[in-house]
Write a protein that holds these residues in place. Structure first.
Motif, short mmCIF file in Angstrom:
data_model
loop_
_atom_site.label_atom_id
_atom_site.label_comp_id
_atom_site.label_asym_id
_atom_site.label_seq_id
_atom_site.Cartn_x
_atom_site.Cartn_y
_atom_site.Cartn_z
N ALA A 1 0.83 -1.21 0.00
CA ALA A 1 0.00 0.00 0.00
C ALA A 1 0.86 1.25 0.00
CB ALA A 1 -0.93 0.00 1.21
N ASN B 1 -7.78 7.57 -6.18
CA ASN B 1 -8.28 6.52 -5.29
C ASN B 1 -7.31 5.34 -5.28
OD1 ASN B 1 -10.61 7.95 -4.68
ND2 ASN B 1 -11.77 7.06 -6.38
N GLY B 2 -7.06 4.81 -4.08
CA GLY B 2 -6.16 3.67 -3.95
C GLY B 2 -4.69 4.01 -3.95
#
Length: 236
Positions: A10, A30-31
């Protein structure tokens, strides 16, 4: 710092240095790793590696001390719907007030920040999304944190209410507070933040003052900078 969920990385390389008294924006698609970064800084997650210090305290060994100094407003935060707005502010103030005088001062500050007036006497369940957000902003700032971490602070607000919230955030930093915020509203980021970092695929790919970034990319606004940086990161 780095953070993985199983085999998924991440955060691959996050380096942030936020100056006291500034409004610092963290933006990205996003992400990209924004929420994971905010949760680590708020002691809700532990990084897999790297060193994190907040006001001189080490995140890993002194998380309790850090929690005394910060306030975190997640994008999806909610309030207790069966309480009235004023009772909700009082409920939160009891956790942070040093004494009765401080308690009443904190609640009064929350009332002023919320701008909800007589609606504070009604249940949160009757509030619109925007009204709930204003209540939550009041909750986050009335406790006078040294660092306020705000994820999409004006989410659900109309133009006028969003402007009031932005003014409240600016006033908070004028009085010595520091703000780290994440927002998809590029106009808000441009007008509000002293510096911003753009994150993509778990890495910080660009940092700077909005005006400097616009000049560097010959862009008329931060949205254009954002688009170009994200397009180029990893390929240009």
């Amino acid at each position: 710092m780095r953070k993985s969920y199983g085999s998924f990385q991440a955060l691959k390389q996050i380096d942030l240095e936020i100056e006291q008294g500034e409004i610092y924006g963290l933006i990205g698609p996003n992400g990209a790793g924004k929420t994971t970064t905010l949760r680590i800084l708020c002691t809700l997650l532990k990084p897999d590696s790297g060193s994190v210090k907040i006001f001189g305290y080490d995140l890993t060994s002194q998380a309790d001390e850090i929690r005394k100094l910060i306030s975190y407003l997640p994008e999806d935060a909610g309030a207790y719907k069966e309480l009235t707005g004023i009772d909700y502010l009082k409920f939160i103030a009891r956790f942070f007030a040093k004494d009765e005088k401080h308690f009443h001062q904190m609640v009064e500050k929350g009332v002023q920040i919320s701008g909800l007036s007589d609606r504070l006497k009604t249940k949160v369940s009757t509030y619109s999304k925007g009204m709930t957000r204003r209540l939550l902003i009041a909750r986050a700032l009335m406790i006078d944190p040294k660092l306020a971490v705000l994820d999409e602070p004006t989410s659900g607000l109309d133009v006028l209410n969003a402007r009031e919230v932005r003014n409240t955030i600016k006033e908070f930093t004028k009085n010595g507070g520091t703000v780290l915020l994440s927002s998809h509203n590029m106009l808000e980021v441009e007008f509000l933040c002293d510096r911003i970092s753009l994150i993509n695929s778990g890495r910080i790919v660009k940092t700077g003052a909005p005006q400097d970034l616009k000049k560097e990319f010959n862009a008329s606004n931060i949205e254009e900078v954002f688009t170009e940086v994200i397009r180029c990161s990893g390929t240009c």
